[in-house]
Scaffold this active site. Structure first.
Site, short mmCIF file in Angstrom:
data_model
loop_
_atom_site.label_atom_id
_atom_site.label_comp_id
_atom_site.label_asym_id
_atom_site.label_seq_id
_atom_site.Cartn_x
_atom_site.Cartn_y
_atom_site.Cartn_z
N HIS A 77 -79.06 -35.53 3.49
CA HIS A 77 -79.76 -35.91 4.65
C HIS A 77 -81.24 -35.27 4.81
O HIS A 77 -81.46 -34.82 6.35
CB HIS A 77 -78.94 -35.55 6.11
CG HIS A 77 -77.78 -36.40 5.95
ND1 HIS A 77 -77.26 -37.26 6.75
CD2 HIS A 77 -76.48 -35.92 5.38
CE1 HIS A 77 -76.09 -38.09 6.67
NE2 HIS A 77 -75.55 -36.96 5.79
N ASN A 150 -72.48 -40.74 11.28
CA ASN A 150 -73.12 -41.79 10.48
C ASN A 150 -72.95 -42.91 11.11
O ASN A 150 -72.41 -43.41 11.98
CB ASN A 150 -72.56 -41.80 9.30
CG ASN A 150 -72.56 -40.62 8.23
OD1 ASN A 150 -73.53 -39.84 8.44
ND2 ASN A 150 -71.90 -40.53 7.16
N HIS A 341 -74.03 -29.05 13.52
CA HIS A 341 -72.70 -28.66 13.18
C HIS A 341 -71.39 -29.13 13.85
O HIS A 341 -71.28 -29.12 15.00
CB HIS A 341 -72.68 -27.07 13.33
CG HIS A 341 -71.59 -26.23 12.59
ND1 HIS A 341 -70.41 -27.03 11.75
CD2 HIS A 341 -71.23 -25.25 12.62
CE1 HIS A 341 -69.59 -26.26 11.69
NE2 HIS A 341 -70.00 -25.04 12.04
C1 HEM Z 1 -67.65 -37.91 7.91
C2 HEM Z 1 -68.34 -37.28 6.68
C3 HEM Z 1 -69.67 -36.71 7.14
C4 HEM Z 1 -70.70 -37.25 8.05
C5 HEM Z 1 -70.63 -38.19 9.04
C6 HEM Z 1 -71.85 -36.34 7.73
C7 HEM Z 1 -72.87 -36.38 8.52
C8 HEM Z 1 -74.11 -35.35 8.36
C9 HEM Z 1 -75.36 -35.73 8.90
C10 HEM Z 1 -75.53 -36.70 10.01
C11 HEM Z 1 -76.30 -34.71 8.66
C12 HEM Z 1 -77.63 -34.47 8.95
C13 HEM Z 1 -77.70 -33.62 10.17
C14 HEM Z 1 -79.11 -33.55 10.53
O1 HEM Z 1 -79.84 -34.64 10.97
O2 HEM Z 1 -79.59 -32.37 10.38
C15 HEM Z 1 -75.52 -34.21 7.71
C16 HEM Z 1 -75.69 -32.89 6.79
C17 HEM Z 1 -75.12 -32.34 5.93
N1 HEM Z 1 -73.86 -32.39 5.66
FE1 HEM Z 1 -72.68 -33.82 6.22
N2 HEM Z 1 -71.46 -35.48 6.77
C18 HEM Z 1 -70.13 -35.82 6.16
C19 HEM Z 1 -69.63 -34.98 5.45
C20 HEM Z 1 -69.76 -33.90 4.71
C21 HEM Z 1 -69.18 -32.98 4.20
C22 HEM Z 1 -67.72 -33.35 3.66
C23 HEM Z 1 -69.69 -31.97 3.64
C24 HEM Z 1 -69.45 -30.73 3.03
C25 HEM Z 1 -68.26 -30.24 2.68
C26 HEM Z 1 -71.32 -32.08 4.21
C27 HEM Z 1 -72.27 -31.12 4.37
C28 HEM Z 1 -73.54 -31.18 5.03
C29 HEM Z 1 -74.62 -30.45 4.53
C30 HEM Z 1 -74.43 -29.17 4.03
C31 HEM Z 1 -75.59 -30.93 5.36
C32 HEM Z 1 -76.97 -30.26 5.55
C33 HEM Z 1 -76.86 -29.63 7.10
C34 HEM Z 1 -78.35 -29.07 7.35
O3 HEM Z 1 -79.06 -28.69 6.30
O4 HEM Z 1 -78.50 -28.79 8.29
N3 HEM Z 1 -71.29 -33.22 4.92
N4 HEM Z 1 -73.98 -34.58 7.57
#
Ligand code: HEM
Length: 714
Positions: A77, A150, A341
């Site tokens: 993202h 999402n 988060h």
């Molecule tokens: C339903 C499943 C998931 C959704 C809807 C989702 C949604 C998102 C969204 C919207 C962001 C961006 C947030 C922003 O705008 O700063 C993000 C970032 C991220 N997601 Fe997820 N994600 C999902 C699953 C996962 C899983 C399973 C993991 C890890 C085990 C993960 C790890 C991360 C990480 C590491 C970031 C970067 C956060 C940052 O650097 O601030 N995500 N996710």
């Protein structure tokens, strides 16, 4: 009557951010130590042409700061755009949750939302075929609540342990860092073809949902089942929805590719300009509530994030509206540094045991520690809650808070026992007392093994045009895959969803469908019996769901749509003015596109400012095209080499096109229109000498897919 709160909560966050905003007006330039700078043009040197002196602290400070301006982009993202606004509750949720911001209708909570693509780097194109992140931070009185979702209601995988594999597969390949922001390559489809649980999200990814017209025109979903807990400690399951007030609309793939060249910032610009022009982005907020006693009443498992709850089974109850009405002042400080988060909850909102959600609860703080450089990123203005923060956490890189006093532990008497813990009645967070009595195992629940019924439901719920686009997307994506075995495995997998879909994709790839492997799921542990991981065959009777097709969305507004008006010197004043006024009255944004920049001199001699020349504009950047009357204007436009492509693309992408008087001659560049001579094609969104009202109605339809139907038959 329930008390309505004032706007003050929203103002509170704005005030908080204002405190950190620097106003340079009338101020002297200084170093970071506050010393006034006399010369910001020349380094300190020994003489006119001599060496630069190490003593030059201003040079060193400025360059050092510059050298450290970049921080790591998000691991996923990375590309995103954000905006401020507020959430207003319209219906009380007291029955289900004790969360304070969900109690009293009229309560406004300040929010910051960030929308993103998943796979590409920070500088990649907005129009990549990808899932869009939809993250909202609610600055509530009880602390920050983040809903990190999402624009698709399901996810690719069922267990967080597989997230690094999924992301490694979709990101550019490790040997050559290609392709950027694209799933159309071998490693993604290799992983997908070996992991059938991905198929539901893959179907959404191949649909036009993956190429939204605007961030303001896409749905948002919390995906996981969460819990609400009320003040009697009764819990229900809940899934969260955002429904865009402007409807759910997408572009088509050919258009997306061209937009990526013409304006890679298309979505960012659209959001920014709409808000700037007084068109706030708005979504209704909805919940699907499932009582605890109904946990097992569905054919799918509520804890499985690859499944949605069809709205026909559990309707979405609309309980509020989010309005984004303020652009960030500084992209880096706000949009880049914001840290969402899923574990940022408030009392009354809790987690389910969805194994993907449980893994996410670890991942976000962990990644932000390195992305934002230490444990104090909650102190960055965009991340700071409006609720006061008091605890015994101390120090660390970039600590901003100055905690006075001797006491930094609990229990203490040196600080009179403060800060003290909060009782539940005072808002202290108490995890829901869910009873858990189980063996410690690594295993996938049998109830997670139906990987094809819901992808089939999604496909069957699409309109003919949407189905055609899905077929084309598979052909494109798999066409980019080099290894034939991967393509072959994919078309075999598609037979499990829909035979005709598989056949059409296979035909486009020049493949014959082979019998799928007995075991199509390669995602099983070393010691497991592979059969116990085999997917269940799709339920042949799974009903369609109307909510899954964008055809059934809102189509009654042209608010903030972009309309190109093709005009040159000699344009007829009446047909230009009448149409422009009518479109603007309905909230559309019109732009005059001409053969050059500057001003047009109308037939009546009026000067009209040109917004874009044909050199810098393309019809893919607009929702509709209008050609006003005026012989001289039309012949000047006809002579320009880019006009024909402009109109032809608008036609090909099924957009509403209108012309008045001689304006219709310009449409003859499109073969289909020339064939028909002067034929009216109102049912196809081609409006010649029709009223502005008809044009407005046509634009609100978004697209006239009937034009594609004709092509498909050929
Ligand atoms: C339903 C499943 C998931 C959704 C809807 C989702 C949604 C998102 C969204 C919207 C962001 C961006 C947030 C922003 O705008 O700063 C993000 C970032 C991220 N997601 Fe997820 N994600 C999902 C699953 C996962 C899983 C399973 C993991 C890890 C085990 C993960 C790890 C991360 C990480 C590491 C970031 C970067 C956060 C940052 O650097 O601030 N995500 N996710």
């Amino acid at each position: 009557m329930q008390k309505r709160t004032t706007k003050s909560d929203q103002d509170l966050k704005s005030d908080d951010l204002q405190k950190h905003t620097v106003d340079n007006e009338g101020k002297f330039m200084t170093t970071n130590q506050g010393l006034r700078i006399n010369d910001d043009q020349n380094s300190l040197t020994a003489g006119d042409r001599g060496p630069t002196l190490l003593e030059d602290f201003h040079l060193r400070e400025k360059i050092t700061h510059f050298d450290h301006e970049r921080i790591p982009e998000r691991i996923v993202h990375a590309r995103g755009s954000g905006a401020h606004g507020y959430f207003e509750l319209t219906e009380s949720l007291t029955e289900y949750t004790k969360a304070k911001f969900l109690q009293t209708p009229g309560t406004r909570t300040p929010v910051f939302a960030r929308f993103s693509t998943v796979a590409g780097s920070r500088g990649s194109t907005d129009l990549a075929r990808d899932v869009r992140g939809f993250a909202v931070k609610f600055y509530t009185q009880e602390g920050n609540y983040d809903l990190v979702g999402n624009n698709m209601p399901i996810f690719f995988i069922q267990d967080a342990l597989k997230f690094p594999d999924l992301i490694h597969a979709v990101k550019p390949e490790p040997n050559n860092e290609m392709p950027q922001a694209a799933s159309a390559h071998d490693t993604f489809w290799d992983f997908v073809s070996l992991t059938p649980e991905t198929m539901h999200n893959v179907m959404w990814l191949m649909s036009d949902r993956a190429i939204p017209r605007s961030l303001r025109m896409m749905e948002g979903f919390g995906i996981h089942t969460y819990r609400f807990v009320n003040s009697n400690n009764k819990s229900v399951f809940v899934r969260f929805h955002w429904k865009p007030v402007l409807g759910v609309h997408s572009v088509v793939w050919d258009e997306a590719q061209k937009i990526s060249g013409n304006d890679p910032d298309f979505h960012r610009r659209d959001l920014y300009e709409a808000i700037d022009n007084g068109h706030p982005a708005q979504w209704d907020f909805g919940v699907q509530i499932v009582e605890e006693k109904d946990e097992h009443k569905f054919k799918f498992d509520l804890l499985d994030p690859t499944k949605l709850i069809p709205e026909e089974l559990v309707p979405v109850k609309i309980v509020g509206r989010m309005t984004l009405n303020r652009n960030p002042d500084n992209f880096f400080a706000e949009t880049e540094q914001v840290a969402f988060h899923p574990g940022h909850v408030v009392s009354g909102i809790d987690f389910s045991n969805d194994p993907l959600l449980q893994g996410r609860l670890f991942s976000y703080t962990d990644t932000q520690l390195i992305r934002l450089g230490g444990p104090n990123f909650h102190e960055i203005p965009i991340n700071r809650p409006i609720a006061p923060v008091h605890n015994n956490q101390r120090d660390g890189y970039m600590r901003q808070t100055i905690n006075p006093g001797q006491s930094s532990y609990h229990p203490n008497s040196t600080g009179d026992g403060h800060p003290h813990q909060a009782k539940a009645a005072d808002g202290g967070f108490v995890s829901y007392h869910e009873r858990i009595d189980a063996h410690k195992i690594r295993s996938r629940s049998k109830s997670f093994m139906d990987h094809f019924s819901q992808p089939a439901m999604f496909y069957h719920s699409q309109s003919e045009a949407e189905k055609n686009h899905i077929v084309d997307a598979f052909r494109f994506e798999l066409g980019k895959v080099k290894q034939e075995a991967i393509r072959q495995r994919m078309v075999s997998l598609l037979t499990k969803i829909d035979k005709s879909l598989a056949e059409r994709v296979a035909a486009g790839l020049g493949l014959k469908i082979q019998k799928p492997d007995a075991i199509t799921n390669h995602s099983y542990p070393a010691d497991a019996d592979p059969k116990s991981y085999q997917s269940i065959e799709a339920d042949p009777d799974i009903p369609k769901s109307e909510a899954l097709s964008m055809e059934n969305t809102v189509k009654d507004t042209i608010q903030s749509r972009q309309i190109a008006i093709l005009a040159a010197d000699g344009v007829d004043d009446n047909s230009l003015d009448t149409m422009q006024a009518a479109l603007q009255k309905e909230g559309a944004m019109t732009k005059i596109v001409s053969v050059r920049l500057g001003n047009i001199k109308t037939a009546a001699g009026k000067l009209v400012k040109i917004d874009d020349s044909l050199l810098t504009a393309a019809s893919v950047l607009f929702d509709a095209v209008y050609v006003p009357s005026g012989e001289k204007s039309v012949s000047a436009l006809s002579a320009h080499p880019k006009t024909a492509g402009f109109v032809a693309d608008a036609y090909k992408h099924c957009k509403a096109i209108a012309a008045s008087g001689e304006g219709k001659n310009l449409l003859m560049v499109v073969d289909e229109l020339a064939d028909q001579g002067k034929a009216q094609k109102a049912d196809q969104g081609i409006l010649i000498d029709k009223s502005p009202k008809d044009f407005v109605k046509a634009i609100a339809q978004h697209r006239f897919w009937i034009r594609e139907k004709k092509k498909e038959k050929e």
